[in-house]
Design a protein around this motif. Structure first.
Motif, PDB file in Angstrom:
ATOM      1  N   VAL A 185       0.012   5.709   0.019  1.00  0.00           N
ATOM      2  CA  VAL A 185      -0.676   7.289  -0.343  1.00  0.00           C
ATOM      3  C   VAL A 185       0.347   8.350  -1.026  1.00  0.00           C
ATOM      4  O   VAL A 185       1.041   8.414   0.429  1.00  0.00           O
ATOM      5  CB  VAL A 185      -0.747   7.381   1.143  1.00  0.00           C
ATOM      6  CG1 VAL A 185      -2.620   8.414   1.344  1.00  0.00           C
ATOM      7  CG2 VAL A 185      -1.720   5.979   1.682  1.00  0.00           C
TER       8      VAL A 185
ATOM      9  N   LYS B 277       7.110   1.991  -5.134  1.00  0.00           N
ATOM     10  CA  LYS B 277       8.392   2.648  -4.765  1.00  0.00           C
ATOM     11  C   LYS B 277       8.190   4.629  -5.075  1.00  0.00           C
ATOM     12  O   LYS B 277       6.817   4.996  -5.682  1.00  0.00           O
ATOM     13  CB  LYS B 277       9.489   2.381  -5.859  1.00  0.00           C
ATOM     14  CG  LYS B 277      10.052   1.593  -6.175  1.00  0.00           C
ATOM     15  CD  LYS B 277      10.467   1.757  -6.841  1.00  0.00           C
ATOM     16  CE  LYS B 277      12.136   0.096  -6.732  1.00  0.00           C
ATOM     17  NZ  LYS B 277      13.624   0.121  -7.864  1.00  0.00           N
ATOM     18  N   ARG B 278       8.157   4.740  -4.225  1.00  0.00           N
ATOM     19  CA  ARG B 278       7.060   5.998  -3.636  1.00  0.00           C
ATOM     20  C   ARG B 278       8.419   7.260  -3.188  1.00  0.00           C
ATOM     21  O   ARG B 278       9.518   6.993  -2.612  1.00  0.00           O
ATOM     22  CB  ARG B 278       6.205   5.745  -2.665  1.00  0.00           C
ATOM     23  CG  ARG B 278       5.331   6.938  -2.029  1.00  0.00           C
ATOM     24  CD  ARG B 278       4.662   7.174  -1.107  1.00  0.00           C
ATOM     25  NE  ARG B 278       5.128   8.252  -0.736  1.00  0.00           N
ATOM     26  CZ  ARG B 278       4.169   8.707   0.638  1.00  0.00           C
ATOM     27  NH1 ARG B 278       3.312   8.081   1.093  1.00  0.00           N
ATOM     28  NH2 ARG B 278       4.039  10.160   0.803  1.00  0.00           N
ATOM     29  N   ASN B 279       7.959   8.066  -3.881  1.00  0.00           N
ATOM     30  CA  ASN B 279       9.176   9.407  -3.115  1.00  0.00           C
ATOM     31  C   ASN B 279       8.158  10.585  -3.047  1.00  0.00           C
ATOM     32  O   ASN B 279       6.682  10.042  -3.437  1.00  0.00           O
ATOM     33  CB  ASN B 279       9.843   9.379  -3.942  1.00  0.00           C
ATOM     34  CG  ASN B 279       9.866  10.526  -5.318  1.00  0.00           C
ATOM     35  OD1 ASN B 279       8.951  10.529  -5.953  1.00  0.00           O
ATOM     36  ND2 ASN B 279      10.996   9.589  -6.607  1.00  0.00           N
ATOM     37  N   PRO B 280       8.252  11.922  -2.520  1.00  0.00           N
ATOM     38  CA  PRO B 280       7.020  12.585  -2.098  1.00  0.00           C
ATOM     39  C   PRO B 280       6.502  13.288  -3.369  1.00  0.00           C
ATOM     40  O   PRO B 280       5.376  13.562  -3.876  1.00  0.00           O
ATOM     41  CB  PRO B 280       8.238  13.602  -1.872  1.00  0.00           C
ATOM     42  CG  PRO B 280       9.608  13.559  -1.389  1.00  0.00           C
ATOM     43  CD  PRO B 280       9.911  12.235  -2.033  1.00  0.00           C
TER      44      PRO B 280
ATOM     45  N   ASP C 265       6.003  -4.483  -5.772  1.00  0.00           N
ATOM     46  CA  ASP C 265       6.498  -3.549  -4.737  1.00  0.00           C
ATOM     47  C   ASP C 265       5.949  -1.108  -5.095  1.00  0.00           C
ATOM     48  O   ASP C 265       5.774  -2.166  -6.258  1.00  0.00           O
ATOM     49  CB  ASP C 265       7.983  -3.208  -5.094  1.00  0.00           C
ATOM     50  CG  ASP C 265       8.812  -2.302  -3.572  1.00  0.00           C
ATOM     51  OD1 ASP C 265       8.271  -2.052  -2.987  1.00  0.00           O
ATOM     52  OD2 ASP C 265      10.186  -2.234  -4.292  1.00  0.00           O
TER      53      ASP C 265
ATOM     54  N   LEU D  74       1.224  -1.550   0.291  1.00  0.00           N
ATOM     55  CA  LEU D  74       0.030   0.068  -0.109  1.00  0.00           C
ATOM     56  C   LEU D  74       0.331   1.377  -0.010  1.00  0.00           C
ATOM     57  O   LEU D  74       1.922   1.158   0.870  1.00  0.00           O
ATOM     58  CB  LEU D  74      -1.176  -0.419   1.182  1.00  0.00           C
ATOM     59  CG  LEU D  74      -1.003   0.443   2.437  1.00  0.00           C
ATOM     60  CD1 LEU D  74      -1.764   1.399   3.388  1.00  0.00           C
ATOM     61  CD2 LEU D  74      -0.180  -0.656   3.285  1.00  0.00           C
TER      62      LEU D  74
END
Lengths: 133, 209
Positions: free
Chosen positions: A79, A121-124, A119, A77
């Protein structure tokens, strides 16, 4: 006589979009149940986000499902929201808007079964969804 | 402000000399047990649990009672609570990559899921929480954000520790940027680096309990 097509089964996946209005009036446990029903085999794109305690409950209940449900290995998850350095008045304004709308509608939640989503992958500024082959 | 101080005074008065429950939370393999071991060894001479390169080595909540931490002439008594790493998925096949046989991998996976549930249940029972992150990993993991969100909702003081700063790949600044509203202390639990600043922060946060 036409030749039979020899296409193998393509392992596909479904994406379901859920407007926040669909869960707005549900209690926390019902919200989590509804999300879990969807993310057993689909990727869910939820308008808005559930709160941190509901997210924890979602993790807890998905852990309890592993081993009981065939092939279920948990969830992925992420957001993205418009959280930023808004200062006191920015946060207050956002708080009032959220209270009136019943949730943080400017956010987007992506929740998927770990069997499909390898996966996130998250950055701002971006979310990248990596899927299992 | 005056009311807050008054409230704290009364809370402390009724709490008596109860140990402060210090919880170690975070994703698997971030170094929670390594840090808890370092503290316990320094102040009690004993470890709290075993560490390993295999994720989910800690699969049940571990305790160490009456850990009296002395720092800069002050002393506080803690109950240390080391929790299993929280993750959103468990696949027994991941354990098999570490040359663990299928049967044992399945058993470990089951224990790991139970450990995560246990960790979550303990969230309600902490006085101060140290969130241990691996400074070589991307901090924008939803699990980290969820844990911190829970602490905020429960009004539990939080300290973020960026562990493994001895490694070249460590990006302490990235963790500070990800959590600008929190105090972030970079440490190396393995080599005991920068623990003074860590204890400063823990003692400061304990005042809020």
């Amino acid at each position: 006589m036409s030749k039979k097509r020899k296409f193998k089964n393509i392992k596909g996946f479904s994406i379901q979009f859920l407007p926040f209005s669909e869960i707005k009036n549900l209690g926390s446990e019902e919200r989590v149940s509804k999300i879990l029903r969807i993310v057993r085999d689909k990727i869910l794109i939820l308008q808005g986000r559930i709160n941190a305690e509901e997210e924890t409950r979602l993790i807890e209940r998905s852990m309890q499902m592993i081993g009981k449900n065939n092939n279920f290995k948990g969830i992925e998850l992420a957001v993205i929201s418009s959280d930023g350095k808004k200062g006191f008045f920015g946060k207050m304004k956002k708080g009032i808007v959220n209270a009136l709308s019943g949730g943080e509608l400017s956010a987007i939640s992506i929740i998927g079964p770990a069997t499909i989503v390898k996966d996130i992958k998250r950055n701002p500024k971006k979310l990248e969804l990596l899927l299992n082959k | 402000m005056a009311f807050k101080s008054f409230f704290r005074f009364f809370t402390k008065l009724f709490r008596g000399k109860r140990d402060i429950k210090l919880g170690f939370y975070g994703p698997p393999n971030a170094g929670k047990t390594s840090l808890a071991n370092r503290i316990c060894k320094d102040f009690t001479g004993e470890q709290i649990g075993s560490v390993s390169k295999v994720p989910h080595e800690t699969r049940s909540v571990q305790f160490k009672e009456e850990v009296n931490i002395e720092h800069k002439g002050k002393s506080l008594k803690f109950k240390m609570i080391d929790t299993p790493g929280i993750s959103t998925k468990i696949d027994y096949e991941d354990f098999m990559k570490y040359k663990i046989k299928k049967k044992e991998a399945k058993s470990r996976a089951k224990e790991a899921t139970e450990g995560i549930v246990e960790s979550i249940k303990w969230l309600n029972d902490m006085d101060v929480v140290v969130i241990v992150l691996d400074s070589t990993e991307n901090p924008y993991n939803q699990v980290n954000i969820t844990i911190i969100g829970n602490m905020v909702a429960r009004k539990i003081p939080v300290l973020i520790v960026a562990n493994k700063i001895d490694l070249k790949k460590a990006k302490m600044k990235k963790i500070q940027e990800a959590f600008p509203e929190y105090r972030v202390v970079g440490i190396s639990a393995k080599y005991g680096k920068n623990l003074d600043e860590f204890y400063d922060a823990v003692f400061d946060l304990s005042k809020e309990v």
